[in-house]
Design an enzyme around this catalytic site. Structure first.
Site, PDB file in Angstrom:
ATOM      1  N   ARG A   1       0.828  -1.216   0.000  1.00  0.00           N
ATOM      2  CA  ARG A   1       0.000   0.000   0.000  1.00  0.00           C
ATOM      3  C   ARG A   1       0.858   1.259   0.000  1.00  0.00           C
ATOM      4  NH1 ARG A   1      -2.832  -4.182   2.022  1.00  0.00           N
ATOM      5  NH2 ARG A   1      -5.113  -4.126   2.114  1.00  0.00           N
TER       6      ARG A   1
ATOM      7  N   GLY B   1      -1.638 -11.762  -4.750  1.00  0.00           N
ATOM      8  CA  GLY B   1      -3.070 -11.453  -4.844  1.00  0.00           C
ATOM      9  C   GLY B   1      -3.342 -10.024  -4.414  1.00  0.00           C
TER      10      GLY B   1
ATOM     11  N   SER C   1     -12.993  -9.345   3.015  1.00  0.00           N
ATOM     12  CA  SER C   1     -11.735  -9.308   2.271  1.00  0.00           C
ATOM     13  C   SER C   1     -11.181  -7.892   2.240  1.00  0.00           C
ATOM     14  CB  SER C   1     -11.927  -9.803   0.833  1.00  0.00           C
ATOM     15  OG  SER C   1     -10.811  -9.431   0.041  1.00  0.00           O
TER      16      SER C   1
ATOM     17  N   ASP D   1      -4.256 -15.475   7.397  1.00  0.00           N
ATOM     18  CA  ASP D   1      -2.990 -15.963   6.818  1.00  0.00           C
ATOM     19  C   ASP D   1      -2.238 -16.902   7.758  1.00  0.00           C
ATOM     20  OD1 ASP D   1      -3.417 -14.528   4.492  1.00  0.00           O
ATOM     21  OD2 ASP D   1      -2.348 -12.762   5.216  1.00  0.00           O
TER      22      ASP D   1
ATOM     23  N   ARG E   1      -5.253 -24.094   1.096  1.00  0.00           N
ATOM     24  CA  ARG E   1      -4.474 -24.312   2.325  1.00  0.00           C
ATOM     25  C   ARG E   1      -5.065 -25.373   3.245  1.00  0.00           C
ATOM     26  NH1 ARG E   1      -2.290 -18.104   3.255  1.00  0.00           N
ATOM     27  NH2 ARG E   1      -0.538 -18.379   1.830  1.00  0.00           N
TER      28      ARG E   1
END
Ligand code: S3P
Length: 438
Positions: free
Chosen positions: A32, A100, A173, A321, A352
């Site tokens: 960012r 991503g 998200s 994560d 995952r």
């Protein structure tokens, strides 16, 4: 396909994890900082930038878009912002690598440009769902073509007039939220994003730090187009997701006592800390402070016997994560751990749930896969071969699992560890873990 692709690691039981260490900069913040620095007016200095392949790919993309970015030292970038409308048409495709975050946030920025662009990625990124961003961006007036099934490449048509929308995310998200907010910078009117569960708010905080008027609270953010971003120095905290592997390793390896310095503790990132504490972990926070407006603290972790838990569903977005590492903690704990409400894990850099279940089973663990999680019985692990499927967090998690395994663990396809954690192996062995190139 062979499950022993190169490069690979041989991980073995080491000793207790000890010492004081600093893990690399936060990936989300680094992406960012480059993006906002690039479209701001003025010069942004980023300290603690993650020298990972993902974040470097984002910097390269902005260089292709005409932004000058200097790297005076490792972990430092100086971004010469070109302003909101100063990006130039690239001469070729823009390669986001494995990232991503890079691709989805860039889709938001590029949807508002006057020129066409094409975002591509590696084999893993090319299998990841993009409709979650392209559909709401289309509702804002963007035109983005994907391949069949909504996968990359993203062919973004420039010269579209964007307008703000009020959008309720179907899935929590931060990437989708951020893409819409970035497109909202270029849109007429107000863009409102509502989340089913609050996610990391780095974009909102950083937009505010760059002087863009934005209102946000957990679960909601709103901004309007027509303002200016003003360059702002960014100090990137150490990445909690990188610290996570060592929090688990030091918790499960007897005799460990480890201090991880100045780790970013944004509350939307620290679900694993809470889950590990529920499991009995001994982790304390010391020297609280702030890095660029983000809470940080040193984390002191000592070995403690862990027991299984039902991971609260409300923690899932705050540790999205960290599940590969949590699965390892669960496999080394006493009793049963249940994970549910985590179907998003199936569309990360790998599936995952499946990659962890297959790998842990190869090491003798008792794990039952569920569509949205797993049930893991703690027990003993033995050596064996596991494939990370090119997923950085899977590779690092099995290096942790090996620290308690009776026998050698060979971990295939580990090159992508460099996407988020270059130097993991050196840091891990310095702490006392057993890990070597195969
Ligand atoms: C990220 C958001 C999360 C996370 C990813 C980084 C971000 O993805 O898994 O590693 O920087 O916004 P989702 O938005 O898909 O949950």
């Amino acid at each position: 396909m062979s499950n022993l692709q190169q490069p690979a690691w041989i991980a073995t039981r080491g000793g207790p994890l000890r010492g004081q260490w600093h893990v690399p900069g936060d990936k989300s913040v680094s992406h960012r900082a480059v993006m906002l620095g690039a479209i701001a007016e003025g010069t942004t200095r980023i300290r603690g930038f993650l020298e990972g392949e993902d974040t470097r790919a984002t910097a390269r993309v902005f260089e292709q878009l005409g932004v000058r970015i200097e790297a005076p030292n490792a972990s430092e970038r100086i971004v010469h912002g070109v302003g909101l409308h100063g990006l130039r048409a690239p001469s070729g495709e823009l390669d986001c690598g494995n990232a991503g975050t890079g691709m989805r946030l860039l889709a938001g920025v590029l949807a508002g440009q006057a020129f066409d662009s094409v975002l591509i990625g590696d084999a893993s990124l090319s299998r990841r769902p993009m409709r979650r961003v392209t559909e709401p961006l289309a509702a804002m007036g963007a035109r983005i073509d994907t391949d069949d099934g909504g996968m990359p490449p993203l062919r973004i048509h420039g010269g579209r007039r964007l307008h703000g929308i009020d959008y309720a995310l179907p899935v929590a998200s931060a990437q989708v939220k951020s893409a819409l907010l970035l497109a909202g910078l270029y849109a007429d009117g107000e863009t409102v994003v509502r989340e089913p569960h609050p996610t990391r708010d780095y974009s909102e905080r950083m937009l505010a730090a760059f002087g863009w008027p934005i209102a946000f609270a957990p679960g909601q953010a709103r901004l309007s187009g027509g303002h200016v971003l003003r360059a702002c120095d960014v100090e990137v905290p150490a990445d909690f997701s990188s610290a996570a592997f060592f929090l688990v390793a030091a918790s499960v390896v007897p005799g460990s006592e480890l201090l991880l310095r100045a780790v970013g503790l944004n509350p939307r990132r620290t679900g694993l800390l809470q889950a590990l504490r529920l499991m009995g972990a001994d982790i304390t926070e010391q020297n609280p402070g702030s890095h660029g407006g983000e809470p940080v603290a040193d984390l002191l972790v000592r070995h403690a016997p862990l027991h299984g838990v039902d991971v609260p569903v409300t923690l899932v977005p705050d540790m999205i994560d960290e599940f590969p590492a949590l699965f390892v903690a669960a496999a080394c704990a006493s009793g049963r751990t249940r994970v549910s409400g985590a179907a998003e894990l199936r569309v990360k850099e790998s599936d995952r749930i499946a990659t962890m279940a297959t790998g842990l089973r190869a090491l003798g663990a008792d794990i039952e896969e569920r569509p949205d999680g797993a049930v893991i019985e703690g027990g003993r692990l033995h050596g064996g071969d596991v494939n990370s499927h090119g997923d950085h967090r899977i590779a690092m998690s099995f290096a942790i699992a090996a620290q308690l395994a009776d026998g050698e663990v060979r971990i295939g396809d580990v090159a992508n560890v460099a996407t988020s954690f270059p130097g993991f192996d050196a840091l891990a062995t310095g702490m006392g873990m057993g890990l070597a190139a195969a």
